[in-house]
Design an enzyme around this catalytic site. Structure first.
Site, mmCIF file in Angstrom:
data_model
loop_
_atom_site.group_PDB
_atom_site.id
_atom_site.type_symbol
_atom_site.label_atom_id
_atom_site.label_comp_id
_atom_site.label_asym_id
_atom_site.label_seq_id
_atom_site.Cartn_x
_atom_site.Cartn_y
_atom_site.Cartn_z
ATOM 1 N N ARG A 102 -54.378 22.531 11.259
ATOM 2 C CA ARG A 102 -55.158 23.244 11.300
ATOM 3 C C ARG A 102 -55.885 24.046 12.286
ATOM 4 N NH1 ARG A 102 -59.152 19.801 7.509
ATOM 5 N NH2 ARG A 102 -60.351 21.019 7.403
ATOM 6 N N ILE A 139 -53.286 11.205 5.458
ATOM 7 C CA ILE A 139 -53.644 13.200 5.854
ATOM 8 C C ILE A 139 -55.104 13.335 4.851
ATOM 9 C CG2 ILE A 139 -51.085 13.587 5.565
ATOM 10 C CD1 ILE A 139 -50.958 13.577 2.714
ATOM 11 N N ASP A 140 -55.143 15.192 4.885
ATOM 12 C CA ASP A 140 -56.967 15.685 5.034
ATOM 13 C C ASP A 140 -56.558 15.371 2.962
ATOM 14 O OD1 ASP A 140 -57.351 15.926 7.410
ATOM 15 O OD2 ASP A 140 -56.552 18.068 7.055
ATOM 16 N N ARG A 141 -58.245 15.104 2.732
ATOM 17 C CA ARG A 141 -58.169 15.047 1.335
ATOM 18 C C ARG A 141 -57.512 15.965 0.450
ATOM 19 N NH1 ARG A 141 -62.481 17.052 -1.825
ATOM 20 N NH2 ARG A 141 -62.792 16.298 -4.120
#
Length: 304
Positions: free
Chosen positions: A233, A133-135
């Protein structure tokens, strides 16, 4: 996974395998689903001695599988929130603003924290993240503990048998309660860090379920059956409802980070094929949706 094989993890990290029928070393490797890459360094021990010829029948019904331990494993002894753990894997809750992997400049990352957690219990192998998952996002990340079964977990992500659900706060009011998005996604050739909806991109599917609306924003539960980079997103922004604080595909509104959370994951264990489901409550960062809406004042009209 076949049920005529019993596997137990030893304190050393080695696997003790009990066979209920005769088979060759090669057949054992195939039945356990061990990848060719891992098989190159795998040792099969019979009565403590390496099996040199994988094509011959194993004489013992109990054998040991051993993988080499890397000389250097990155550690970070910052806290890590372990939600679930067994002999094969663990699931941790990643906070926002923490990388899953080391980018060469950030030694404190989720993987190095998980490695420290495992080392403290005497586990010899580094963990490998199965999903990412994204930062700036938060939530559940599945890690494989034993390198021999990385392929087992990876395949579930690739063939879509694992289930992943997210909470996301979107800009704007989503009109429909359920939205299926099947737009193919490809890399943006003009901006390397971005992905775009592209007719010749890879097939991508996201299902959005509207949960609540507050002010000018919508809380959704997102289910994905493909795992493209930035998938939720990109799909949300393409519909005109970018994820809140998505500076790449929308706009940054405050300092809470990307309001996207990996909240539920369902997968199956190697050997036993047991289904595991892990779920966590909504992230406190989604504060406007964690409390009930205010009641309208007397004499005003409240529309959903």
């Amino acid at each position: 996974m076949e049920h005529n094989i019993q596997v137990q993890t030893l304190p050393s990290g080695d696997l003790q395998v009990r066979l209920e029928e005769s088979m060759t070393g090669a057949q054992l490797v195939e039945k356990l689903g061990i990848s060719r890459e891992k098989d190159k360094t795998l040792e099969i021990l019979e009565n403590g001695q390496p099996v040199a010829n994988r094509g011959r029948m194993l004489e013992s019904r109990v054998v040991t599988l051993r993988q080499p331990v890397p000389e250097e494993i990155p550690y970070s002894f910052e806290p890590v929130d372990v939600i679930y753990e067994d002999q094969w894997c663990l699931v941790v809750n990643k906070p926002a603003f923490l990388l899953v992997h080391d980018d060469g400049q950030t030694p404190d990352n989720l993987t190095s924290r998980v490695n420290a957690h495992l080392a403290e219990s005497g586990w010899p192998y580094p963990a490998q993240a199965v999903n990412r998952i994204d930062r700036e996002a938060s939530g559940l990340v599945l890690f494989c503990k034993n390198p021999l079964f990385q392929n087992w977990f990876d395949r579930q992500m690739e063939d879509r048998t694992a289930q992943k659900e997210y909470y996301a706060v979107l800009e704007g009011l989503l009109e429909r309660r359920h939205v299926d998005l099947n737009n193919p996604i490809g890399r943006n050739r003009h901006e390397a860090e971005k992905m775009i909806v592209y007719p010749k991109g890879k097939a991508s599917h996201t299902h959005l379920e509207r949960i609540a609306r507050r002010g000018t924003r919508t809380l959704v539960k997102a289910r994905i059956t493909t795992g493209r980079k930035h998938q939720i997103r990109v799909h949300a922004a393409h519909q005109g409802h970018a994820v809140v604080n998505d500076a790449l595909y929308g706009e940054k509104a405050d300092d809470r980070g990307l309001l996207l959370q990996s909240a539920r994951i369902v997968f199956r264990q190697p050997v036993t094929n047991q289904q595991i489901e892990v779920e966590i409550p909504m992230d406190p960062r989604f504060r406007e949706f964690r409390k009930p809406p205010r009641r309208p004042r007397k004499g005003t009209t409240h529309r959903r």
